[in-house]
Every structure is written in structure tokens, then in C-alpha cells.
Design a protein around this motif. Structure first.
Motif, mmCIF file in Angstrom:
data_model
loop_
_atom_site.group_PDB
_atom_site.id
_atom_site.type_symbol
_atom_site.label_atom_id
_atom_site.label_comp_id
_atom_site.label_asym_id
_atom_site.label_seq_id
_atom_site.Cartn_x
_atom_site.Cartn_y
_atom_site.Cartn_z
ATOM 1 N N LEU A 102 0.578 -0.903 0.398
ATOM 2 C CA LEU A 102 -0.237 -0.039 -0.137
ATOM 3 C C LEU A 102 0.869 1.577 0.055
ATOM 4 C CD1 LEU A 102 -2.606 -1.122 2.589
ATOM 5 C CD2 LEU A 102 -3.523 -0.870 0.172
ATOM 6 N N LEU A 103 1.789 1.403 1.037
ATOM 7 C CA LEU A 103 2.462 2.261 0.788
ATOM 8 C C LEU A 103 3.476 2.319 -0.849
ATOM 9 C CD1 LEU A 103 4.454 2.009 4.638
ATOM 10 C CD2 LEU A 103 2.698 3.938 3.934
ATOM 11 N N SER A 104 4.038 1.203 -1.110
ATOM 12 C CA SER A 104 4.304 1.423 -2.673
ATOM 13 C C SER A 104 3.963 2.508 -3.613
ATOM 14 C CB SER A 104 5.378 0.440 -2.910
ATOM 15 O OG SER A 104 5.853 0.124 -4.149
ATOM 16 N N ALA A 105 2.456 1.649 -3.430
ATOM 17 C CA ALA A 105 1.193 1.979 -4.329
ATOM 18 C C ALA A 105 1.603 3.549 -4.046
ATOM 19 C CB ALA A 105 0.128 1.808 -4.760
ATOM 20 N N ALA A 106 1.589 4.435 -2.598
ATOM 21 C CA ALA A 106 1.160 5.498 -2.609
ATOM 22 C C ALA A 106 1.753 6.672 -2.948
ATOM 23 C CB ALA A 106 0.764 5.644 -1.191
ATOM 24 N N THR A 107 3.238 6.377 -3.099
ATOM 25 C CA THR A 107 4.597 6.369 -4.140
ATOM 26 C C THR A 107 4.277 7.770 -5.018
ATOM 27 O OG1 THR A 107 5.715 5.424 -2.591
ATOM 28 C CG2 THR A 107 6.811 7.211 -4.243
ATOM 29 N N ALA A 108 2.769 6.864 -5.749
ATOM 30 C CA ALA A 108 2.439 7.916 -6.932
ATOM 31 C C ALA A 108 1.652 8.973 -7.001
ATOM 32 C CB ALA A 108 1.790 6.894 -7.483
ATOM 33 N N PHE A 109 1.560 9.414 -5.645
ATOM 34 C CA PHE A 109 1.018 10.758 -4.850
ATOM 35 C C PHE A 109 1.999 11.562 -4.557
ATOM 36 C CE2 PHE A 109 -2.492 7.242 -5.944
ATOM 37 C CZ PHE A 109 -2.425 7.432 -6.413
ATOM 38 N N ALA A 110 2.729 11.424 -4.551
ATOM 39 C CA ALA A 110 4.186 11.720 -3.412
ATOM 40 C C ALA A 110 4.300 13.424 -4.729
ATOM 41 C CB ALA A 110 5.702 11.632 -3.776
ATOM 42 N N SER A 111 3.920 14.717 -3.969
ATOM 43 C CA SER A 111 3.852 15.865 -5.070
ATOM 44 C C SER A 111 4.768 16.191 -4.579
ATOM 45 C CB SER A 111 2.551 16.564 -3.908
ATOM 46 O OG SER A 111 2.776 17.035 -3.107
ATOM 47 N N GLY A 112 6.244 16.475 -3.937
ATOM 48 C CA GLY A 112 7.209 17.442 -3.722
ATOM 49 C C GLY A 112 8.323 16.256 -2.924
ATOM 50 N N PRO A 113 9.294 17.612 -2.557
ATOM 51 C CA PRO A 113 10.575 16.237 -1.536
ATOM 52 C C PRO A 113 10.031 15.479 0.012
ATOM 53 C CG PRO A 113 10.915 18.695 -2.798
ATOM 54 C CD PRO A 113 9.526 18.496 -2.937
ATOM 55 N N THR A 114 9.573 16.761 0.184
ATOM 56 C CA THR A 114 8.628 15.754 1.132
ATOM 57 C C THR A 114 7.821 15.008 1.280
ATOM 58 O OG1 THR A 114 8.668 18.422 2.272
ATOM 59 C CG2 THR A 114 7.783 17.063 4.115
ATOM 60 N N SER A 115 6.828 14.975 0.826
ATOM 61 C CA SER A 115 6.502 13.407 0.936
ATOM 62 C C SER A 115 6.566 12.768 0.173
ATOM 63 C CB SER A 115 4.740 14.160 -0.136
ATOM 64 O OG SER A 115 5.524 14.383 -0.907
ATOM 65 N N PHE A 116 7.461 12.629 -0.501
ATOM 66 C CA PHE A 116 8.660 11.364 -1.136
ATOM 67 C C PHE A 116 9.145 11.268 -0.334
ATOM 68 C CE2 PHE A 116 12.749 10.655 -3.036
ATOM 69 C CZ PHE A 116 12.447 9.074 -3.932
ATOM 70 N N TYR A 117 9.558 12.158 0.626
ATOM 71 C CA TYR A 117 10.888 11.583 1.658
ATOM 72 C C TYR A 117 10.609 10.605 2.939
ATOM 73 C CZ TYR A 117 13.998 14.599 0.488
ATOM 74 O OH TYR A 117 15.519 15.925 -0.664
ATOM 75 N N THR A 118 9.185 11.225 2.961
ATOM 76 C CA THR A 118 7.946 10.899 4.456
ATOM 77 C C THR A 118 7.646 9.478 3.225
ATOM 78 O OG1 THR A 118 7.631 12.787 4.941
ATOM 79 C CG2 THR A 118 6.441 10.392 5.797
ATOM 80 N N LEU A 119 7.189 9.125 2.311
ATOM 81 C CA LEU A 119 6.659 8.082 2.398
ATOM 82 C C LEU A 119 8.275 6.776 1.558
ATOM 83 C CD1 LEU A 119 4.814 9.613 -0.163
ATOM 84 C CD2 LEU A 119 3.348 7.341 1.036
ATOM 85 N N ARG A 120 9.085 8.134 1.485
ATOM 86 C CA ARG A 120 9.964 6.496 1.675
ATOM 87 C C ARG A 120 10.349 5.573 2.951
ATOM 88 N NH1 ARG A 120 12.047 3.360 -2.671
ATOM 89 N NH2 ARG A 120 13.552 3.771 -1.994
ATOM 90 N N PHE A 121 10.465 6.510 3.863
ATOM 91 C CA PHE A 121 10.890 6.051 5.028
ATOM 92 C C PHE A 121 9.910 5.130 5.938
ATOM 93 C CE2 PHE A 121 10.508 6.813 9.860
ATOM 94 C CZ PHE A 121 11.310 7.291 10.703
ATOM 95 N N VAL A 122 8.429 5.392 5.700
ATOM 96 C CA VAL A 122 7.777 4.592 6.739
ATOM 97 C C VAL A 122 7.688 3.279 5.285
ATOM 98 C CG1 VAL A 122 6.336 5.979 7.744
ATOM 99 C CG2 VAL A 122 6.070 5.758 5.534
ATOM 100 N N LEU A 123 7.871 3.167 3.713
ATOM 101 C CA LEU A 123 8.251 2.548 3.751
ATOM 102 C C LEU A 123 9.437 1.152 3.600
ATOM 103 C CD1 LEU A 123 7.784 0.202 0.554
ATOM 104 C CD2 LEU A 123 9.068 1.877 -0.580
ATOM 105 N N GLY A 124 10.215 1.901 4.294
ATOM 106 C CA GLY A 124 11.403 1.303 4.730
ATOM 107 C C GLY A 124 11.169 0.796 6.264
ATOM 108 N N LEU A 125 10.271 1.422 7.048
ATOM 109 C CA LEU A 125 10.218 1.184 8.505
ATOM 110 C C LEU A 125 9.117 -0.920 8.230
ATOM 111 C CD1 LEU A 125 8.180 4.272 9.803
ATOM 112 C CD2 LEU A 125 10.951 2.200 10.167
ATOM 113 N N ALA A 126 7.963 -0.497 7.012
ATOM 114 C CA ALA A 126 7.489 -1.325 6.737
ATOM 115 C C ALA A 126 8.125 -2.916 5.709
ATOM 116 C CB ALA A 126 6.628 -1.376 5.331
#
Length: 446
Positions: A102-126
């Protein structure tokens, strides 16, 4: 046939039959799981070709975002592996896969550096608990003398993911504009959602331990359960079994540093290779096909390398030689002025990086057991990934922005792999002083 009355030859035949049956049941499925895991963490390399411009990322910012995945990965690695040991592989791996899909699919909706960094971080947690969890899981099912080859089959999913995933990713990038989505958005969605379905399937397919394997005959279950218990008992008697034993063992640190070099190489290729190859003017689909070539070479050669490691009962030289080859391949890639030389260099590097890992992962359980094994494997994975997965992509991105090309970054990766070769060789020197016999397991030959 009564197993207690068979002769040595029958013992060997029976053992091979059981191991083959277990391998046919477990190995293809965990290969598929790792295929999706690796694809979901490195598909950002293809996406970045156009995503970086769309959401405002420099090369250094992209490298930071690619690397921050491993900050989460490191933070959750050890707790996740201990949780797997407590609740069972089937439930824990299923949960992790659903969440990271779900997190990987959600990366499709990253809109800038902050959202991209956040999604990559929580993807790493998962994703943190998956890889070390599977390494631990294999130690529940396969006697040590068979483990390097089985680990190689599992780990072949990494280059296989790049080999098969590259043309798919290239084709998905060509969907630009479909349903008002960018091609890189389709890439994340189409490669993330199937992972969720696989996570659900894991609940029904994986078996936690041999005693629960109804797909084995009673005699086979009994033999495998006894054999694995015998190895655990031997390691507990001769090796180390507490969490603290793993934390304070200098060999865990040494293997972590070796693994760091291989991780730097793995993610340099997985994340940056599409952009490096793209500069030679290939279309997206052509880029996918060309990027698949070094990975095809790695899939074949790493399995043969691991089989030879099992056949010769030798680990540390197999790791050292493979790291040396990878360092040379990266050096060639940095010097490459044509696509052909680049692909040859990447192929050699891909062989070495991937071939080093199966014999390397056969080494921790030679001197650790129980909670120490779970902790040690997670520590090696986490500490190695800190350097290889976090610092590596950041350094490459920074050097690319400074110099205008990728050569300096590839030279940096080459240096880390050559250090890994030296450290792996030094592990053998420590073994000869009595800490660990090279190529042997405390429970028997590897």
C-alpha cells in the motif's frame, strides 16, 4: 522404511529427498515475495527519470530520498525480526507485505520532496523485517550444509527483479497521460498493489515450522524437526544464543562491514543504473531491456557460485573473490565511454555483488543461535544497509551534482567493494586463530 534402521547411503538419499521437497514448496514462493520486495524499493530508479522534474527533486535530493528508505529500514529491522520469532513468519510476513504494498502504491501521489521523503521512510519501516526474517526462516527449514544454495535461490530474486522488472517498468513509464496520470505514477501503482495480494496469499501458503508441515509425510516431518533441533542444540552449546551475545560479538560488526560494500553496490545498480544507461539515448522500453542484461548474467552466475560454495564447504573466499570482481566491474563502469563497455562492467559488478551474498548469509548462523541469530542477522542487515543503502545513494547523488556525471560515484562504490573483499578475507584469518573454522558450522559441515 524405518529411518532408524537405514544405512548411510539411505540416510543421504532420504535427506536429499526431504530437502528437495521442502525446497520445492518454499523456495519458489519466497523468491516471488523477495522479487516484489526488491522491485518496490528500487523501482524509484526508473520513476526518477521523469518524477524528479515533476515534483522538483535535484539528483542530490533524489539520492537522499532513495537513501532515507534505509533509515526506517534500520530502525525497525531488529524489533521486526524479534517479532517474527515471537508471532511466526506466516502472520508477520503477510502483514508486512500488505502494508508495504500500500505504501509503495501511495508513492505515486508524492507531490514534493517532503512527501517523497516521508513515504520512502515509512516504506523502509514496513519492509525492514522481511529480508532478515526470511534469512532466519530458512534456518528453521534447511540444514546448514544446504543453506548457501537455497539462500542463493532466494536472493536471485534481486537481480531477477531488475531483469524482469526493468522492461515492465520501462513499459509502464510509457503510459504517461493515461487516466491523467504520469508514467511514473502508473509504475508505483501497478507494482505496489500486487504485493498486497501476495501478502494475503502468504497467510495461507507459508508454514511456520517443520512440525506444522502437513504437506510433509510424518516420517519426513519427524526427521527434519529432529535435524533442525539438533543444529539448534549444538549452536546453543558451542555458540551464542542471547541478544547480548550478538550485539557484543566483533564478528557481527565485521560481517556488517562486508555486507555494507555489497549493499552499496546493489543499490547503486538498482537505483542509479537506469539513469546511468539512459544517457546513451535509449527509449524507456529499450532502457528496460538493456538494464536487464547484467541482471540476467547475475541470476545464472550467483546460483552456480553458491553451489560451489556448498560443494567445497567454503564461505569467506567465495565472498572475498566475488567482492573483488564487483569492485573491478564498478571501476570499468566508471570508465565506460560506450554502452557496451558499461554493460560489461555492470554485468561483472552484478555477478560479484549478488554472488557474495549467499555465502555471506550462511556465516552468522555458524556461530549464533536462537535470539542471538535473529538479532545478529538483523544487525548485519541494518548496519550494512546504513552504509550501503543510506549513505551510498546520497554520496552518488551528491557527486553527480558536483561533477556532472556518475563516474566519481561509481569509483566510490568500487572502493567500498574492494574494502569488503579485504574484510572478508580477514574474517578467515580470525577463524584460523580459533574463533570459527572457515566454511564450517558449529552443528556440522556447511
Amino acid at each position: 522404511m524405518s529411518f532408524a534402521t537405514v544405512g548411510p547411503q539411505d540416510d543421504t538419499t532420504f535427506e536429499r529427498s526431504v530437502v528437495r521437497k521442502v525446497s520445492r514448496r518454499i523456495t519458489p514462493f519466497i523468491i516471488l515475495l523477495y522479487f516484489m520486495s526488491f522491485l518496490n524499493r528500487v523501482n524509484v530508479g526508473f520513476a526518477g527519470i521523469t518524477m524528479n522534474h515533476d515534483i522538483g527533486l535535484t539528483q542530490a535530493m533524489f539520492g537522499f530520498g532513495a537513501g532515507i528508505f534505509f533509515v526506517g529500514y534500520i530502525a525497525a529491522g531488529m524489533p521486526s525480526n524479534l517479532a517474527l520469532q515471537r508471532v511466526g513468519a506466516r502472520r508477520w510476513i503477510a502483514l508486512l507485505m500488505v502494508v508495504w504494498g500500500l505504501l509503495s502504491a501511495a508513492t505515486a501521489f508524492a507531490s514534493g520532496p517532503t512527501s517523497f521523503y516521508t513515504l520512502r521512510f515509512v516504506l523502509g519501516l514496513a519492509e525492514a523485517g522481511f529480508f532478515p526474517g526470511i534469512i532466519l526462516y530458512l534456518s528453521y527449514w534447511f540444514p546448514a550444509r544446504h543453506r548457501a544454495f537455497v539462500t542463493a535461490m532466494f536472493m536471485a530474486a534481486a537481480p531477477l527483479s531488475n531483469m524482469i522488472g526493468s522492461p515492465i517498468s520501462g513499459a509502464l513509464m510509457d503510459l504517461n497521460g493515461v487516466a491523467h496520470l504520469h508514467g511514473w505514477q502508473w509504475l508505483f501503482i501497478a507494482e505496489g498493489l500486487p504485493t498486497v495480494l501476495l501478502g494475503i496469499a502468504t497467510l495461507f501458503f507459508l508454514t511456520d515450522k517443520p512440525e506444522d508441515a502437513r504437506w510433509l509425510a510424518p516420517q519426513e516431518r519427524q526427521w527434519l524437526s529432529r535435524e533442525m533441533q539438533r543444529e539448534r542444540d549444538a549452536r546453543a552449546a558451542q555458540g551464542k544464543s542471547s541478544i547480548w551475545d550478538a550485539v557484543k560479538d566483533s564478528r557481527v560488526l565485521l560481517l556488517s562491514l562486508v555486507y555494507a560494500g555489497t549493499s552499496t553496490g546493489l543499490y547503486a545498480i538498482g537505483i542509479w543504473a537506469p539513469m546511468i544507461i539512459h544517457r546513451f539515448g535509449f527509449s524507456y522500453f529499450e532502457l528496460g531491456l538493456v538494464n536487464a542484461i547484467p541482471n540476467l548474467f547475475a541470476v545464472v552466475t550467483m546460483v552456480l557460485w553458491a553451489r560451489n560454495s556448498d560443494r567445497t564447504n567454503e564461505r569467506r573466499l567465495h565472498v572475498a573473490i566475488a567482492c573483488l570482481a564487483a569492485g573491478i566491474g564498478m571501476l570499468m563502469s566508471g570508465h565506460a565511454t560506450s554502452a557496451l563497455v558499461l554493460i560489461i562492467g555492470l554485468s561483472i559488478a552484478n555477478f560479484g555483488i549478488n554472488a557474495a551474498k549467499p555465502p555471506l548469509w550462511s556465516m552468522p548462523t555458524q556461530f549464533l543461535s536462537g535470539s542471538a541469530a535473529a538479532t545478529g542477522i538483523a544487525l548485519i542487515n541494518a548496519m550494512g544497509s546504513l552504509i550501503g543503502g543510506t549513505i551510498g545513494p546520497m554520496v552518488i547523488g551528491r557527486l553527480r551534482d558536483m561533477s556532472g556525471d556518475y563516474s566519481l560515484g561509481l569509483y566510490f562504490v568500487s572502493a567500498t567493494l574492494l574494502v569488503s573483499a579485504v574484510l572478508s578475507y580477514s574474517f578467515g584469518l580470525r577463524a584460523r586463530r580459533g574463533e570459527l573454522q572457515p566454511g564450517t558450522d558449529t552443528a556440522g559441515p556447511c
